[in-house]
Design a protein around this motif. Structure first.
Motif, PDB file in Angstrom:
ATOM      1  N   VAL A  56       1.593   1.432   6.250  1.00  0.00           N
ATOM      2  CA  VAL A  56       1.694  -0.023   6.127  1.00  0.00           C
ATOM      3  C   VAL A  56       2.748  -0.551   7.091  1.00  0.00           C
ATOM      4  O   VAL A  56       3.747   0.108   7.385  1.00  0.00           O
ATOM      5  CB  VAL A  56       2.084  -0.424   4.677  1.00  0.00           C
ATOM      6  CG1 VAL A  56       2.136  -1.945   4.528  1.00  0.00           C
ATOM      7  CG2 VAL A  56       1.108   0.177   3.675  1.00  0.00           C
ATOM      8  N   THR A  58       4.011  -4.685   9.110  1.00  0.00           N
ATOM      9  CA  THR A  58       3.830  -6.133   9.197  1.00  0.00           C
ATOM     10  C   THR A  58       3.808  -6.567  10.655  1.00  0.00           C
ATOM     11  O   THR A  58       4.650  -6.133  11.456  1.00  0.00           O
ATOM     12  CB  THR A  58       4.955  -6.872   8.464  1.00  0.00           C
ATOM     13  OG1 THR A  58       4.979  -6.441   7.101  1.00  0.00           O
ATOM     14  CG2 THR A  58       4.728  -8.374   8.502  1.00  0.00           C
ATOM     15  N   THR A  67       0.372  -8.360   6.726  1.00  0.00           N
ATOM     16  CA  THR A  67       0.598  -6.958   6.398  1.00  0.00           C
ATOM     17  C   THR A  67      -0.616  -6.167   6.848  1.00  0.00           C
ATOM     18  O   THR A  67      -1.751  -6.518   6.518  1.00  0.00           O
ATOM     19  CB  THR A  67       0.812  -6.779   4.890  1.00  0.00           C
ATOM     20  OG1 THR A  67       1.976  -7.507   4.494  1.00  0.00           O
ATOM     21  CG2 THR A  67       0.981  -5.307   4.536  1.00  0.00           C
ATOM     22  N   CYS A  68      -0.392  -5.119   7.612  1.00  0.00           N
ATOM     23  CA  CYS A  68      -1.485  -4.328   8.177  1.00  0.00           C
ATOM     24  C   CYS A  68      -1.520  -2.939   7.552  1.00  0.00           C
ATOM     25  O   CYS A  68      -0.477  -2.314   7.339  1.00  0.00           O
ATOM     26  CB  CYS A  68      -1.318  -4.198   9.688  1.00  0.00           C
ATOM     27  SG  CYS A  68      -1.375  -5.775  10.580  1.00  0.00           S
ATOM     28  N   THR A  69      -2.733  -2.490   7.272  1.00  0.00           N
ATOM     29  CA  THR A  69      -2.951  -1.156   6.727  1.00  0.00           C
ATOM     30  C   THR A  69      -4.026  -0.457   7.556  1.00  0.00           C
ATOM     31  O   THR A  69      -4.475  -0.983   8.580  1.00  0.00           O
ATOM     32  CB  THR A  69      -3.374  -1.241   5.251  1.00  0.00           C
ATOM     33  OG1 THR A  69      -4.564  -2.037   5.157  1.00  0.00           O
ATOM     34  CG2 THR A  69      -2.280  -1.872   4.400  1.00  0.00           C
ATOM     35  N   ASP A  87       6.645  -0.387   7.293  1.00  0.00           N
ATOM     36  CA  ASP A  87       7.015  -0.541   5.890  1.00  0.00           C
ATOM     37  C   ASP A  87       8.183   0.386   5.542  1.00  0.00           C
ATOM     38  O   ASP A  87       8.322   1.468   6.111  1.00  0.00           O
ATOM     39  CB  ASP A  87       5.805  -0.211   5.012  1.00  0.00           C
ATOM     40  CG  ASP A  87       6.062  -0.468   3.551  1.00  0.00           C
ATOM     41  OD1 ASP A  87       6.146  -1.643   3.167  1.00  0.00           O
ATOM     42  OD2 ASP A  87       6.186   0.523   2.792  1.00  0.00           O
ATOM     43  N   THR A  90       6.230   3.204   3.069  1.00  0.00           N
ATOM     44  CA  THR A  90       5.073   3.903   3.635  1.00  0.00           C
ATOM     45  C   THR A  90       4.886   3.461   5.080  1.00  0.00           C
ATOM     46  O   THR A  90       4.000   2.648   5.381  1.00  0.00           O
ATOM     47  CB  THR A  90       3.796   3.609   2.816  1.00  0.00           C
ATOM     48  OG1 THR A  90       4.065   3.738   1.426  1.00  0.00           O
ATOM     49  CG2 THR A  90       2.666   4.556   3.213  1.00  0.00           C
ATOM     50  N   TRP A  92       3.803   2.894   8.782  1.00  0.00           N
ATOM     51  CA  TRP A  92       2.470   3.086   9.369  1.00  0.00           C
ATOM     52  C   TRP A  92       2.433   4.149  10.459  1.00  0.00           C
ATOM     53  O   TRP A  92       3.458   4.512  11.050  1.00  0.00           O
ATOM     54  CB  TRP A  92       1.924   1.779   9.888  1.00  0.00           C
ATOM     55  CG  TRP A  92       2.831   0.975  10.801  1.00  0.00           C
ATOM     56  CD1 TRP A  92       3.967   1.388  11.427  1.00  0.00           C
ATOM     57  CD2 TRP A  92       2.663  -0.405  11.140  1.00  0.00           C
ATOM     58  NE1 TRP A  92       4.524   0.370  12.163  1.00  0.00           N
ATOM     59  CE2 TRP A  92       3.742  -0.753  12.004  1.00  0.00           C
ATOM     60  CE3 TRP A  92       1.730  -1.374  10.831  1.00  0.00           C
ATOM     61  CZ2 TRP A  92       3.883  -2.043  12.543  1.00  0.00           C
ATOM     62  CZ3 TRP A  92       1.874  -2.645  11.372  1.00  0.00           C
ATOM     63  CH2 TRP A  92       2.939  -2.959  12.202  1.00  0.00           C
TER      64      TRP A  92
END
Length: 290
Positions: A56, A58, A67-69, A87, A90, A92
Motif C-alpha cells: 500500500v 499514497t 491510496t494505491c494497492t 504505507d 504495509t 508497497w
C-alpha cells in the motif's frame, strides 16, 4: 535485487542513449521501499509511470490524492507537482518506467491516462510485470546502447498497448475512429493498393479477401474515391512513376518499380495518363530544373 538505503529491494536499468525523438525510455526499475518512504513534493521534466505489485502507498498530484494497492498504476506528468509515500505498516512493492518523447502524452491519452486522470487499475499485474522487467533488462550496458534503447522503447509500446486493452471501455473514441464496416473495408483496400501497387494486384483477389464480390467492392470503392479500384491502382502507379522519373532510374526500372513487367505497355499507359511518354516527361522535368 541490489540494495538501496531507502529500499528493501531495488534494481534499475538506465538508457545511455535515449535519443528517439518520438518515444524513448529513460530508465526502468523495481523496488520495495522502507515503511513511510516518501518522494516529493517535487516535479519532473519527464513522464514517470509506476505500477503497484503489492502493498500500500499514497499518490498525490495536484488535487488528486489516492491510496494505491496492487494493480493500481499512477503516472506523473512533466511539470506536475507530485508526491508519493509507502504505507507505514504495509509498504508497497512497485515497478516503474521513466519516458519522454514528442508523442508520449498523446499515447498516454489514447490509452486513457491524462493529467486529470493519471490513475488506472488492472487487476492482473503478471503481464504488466513482464513488460516492465523486459524494459529494465534491455539495459545490459552492452556495446550496443542504441539497440538497447530501441528494444526498451518497443517493450514500452507493448506496455502502453496493454494499458489500452484493459482500459479501453472508458477510452474516449472519436466518431471518425469508428467507421462503418464498409468504410473500414474500403480504407483497407486503399491502403492495400497504396502499399502494394508494385505487385501484380488482382482486384478479384482483393475483393474476396475483404469479403466482397468484385462488382460490389468496385461500386462502394467508387462512391468513396470517385474511381474504381482498377482506376485507383493506375493512378497510384502513374503518380509514383512521375516521382521516380525525376531520379536516375532507367525507364525499364521505373516500369518494374510501379508494377509493370512490360516497359512498352507501361510507356503506353503513361502516355495515356500524362499526355507524353516517360522519356518526354523526364526531359521536361530536367528542363524545368535547368
Amino acid at each position: 535485487m541490489s540494495m538501496n538505503p531507502e529500499h528493501y529491494q531495488f534494481s534499475a536499468g538506465f538508457n545511455l542513449l535515449p535519443d528517439e525523438r518520438d518515444l524513448a525510455v529513460l530508465f526502468s526499475g523495481e523496488g520495495k521501499p522502507h515503511p513511510a518512504h516518501k518522494i516529493g513534493p517535487s516535479v519532473h521534466d519527464y513522464y514517470l509511470i509506476h505500477t503497484v505489485l503489492d502493498g500500500v502507498g499514497t499518490f498525490q498530484s495536484g488535487n488528486i490524492s489516492q491510496t494505491c494497492t496492487a494493480g493500481d498504476t499512477f503516472v506523473i506528468f512533466p511539470g506536475s507537482l507530485f508526491s508519493y509515500q509507502a504505507d507505514l505498516n504495509t509498504p508497497w512493492h512497485y515497478v516503474w518506467v521513466g519516458l519522454q518523447g514528442d508523442i508520449a502524452q498523446q499515447l498516454l491519452s489514447e490509452v486513457g491516462i491524462t493529467r486529470d486522470k493519471p490513475l488506472i487499475h488492472i487487476e492482473d499485474t503478471s503481464e504488466l510485470y513482464r513488460f516492465y522487467e523486459r524494459i529494465r533488462l534491455s539495459f545490459q550496458q552492452s556495446a550496443y546502447p542504441r539497440l538497447e534503447s530501441l528494444e526498451a522503447s518497443g517493450w514500452l509500446r507493448l506496455l502502453l498497448h496493454h494499458f489500452g486493452l484493459v482500459n479501453r471501455s472508458i477510452l474516449p473514441v472519436h466518431p471518425l475512429e469508428m467507421p462503418d464496416v464498409i468504410d473500414r473495408q474500403i480504407d483497407q483496400a486503399i491502403r492495400w493498393i497504396s502499399l502494394q501497387f508494385y505487385q501484380q494486384i488482382s482486384i478479384d483477389h482483393m475483393a474476396s479477401t475483404l469479403g466482397y464480390h468484385r462488382a460490389h467492392l468496385s461500386k462502394v470503392f467508387k462512391q468513396k474515391t470517385g474511381l474504381s479500384p482498377k482506376q485507383y491502382l493506375l493512378k497510384v502507379r502513374m503518380d509514383k512513376a512521375k516521382d521516380l522519373l525525376g531520379g536516375s532510374l532507367t525507364i525499364d526500372q521505373v516500369s518494374s518499380s510501379v508494377g509493370f513487367n512490360d516497359a512498352l505497355y507501361f510507356s503506353k499507359q503513361f502516355r495515356k495518363w500524362s499526355g507524353m511518354s516517360p522519356s518526354e516527361f523526364r526531359n521536361k522535368l530536367r528542363m524545368n530544373k535547368g
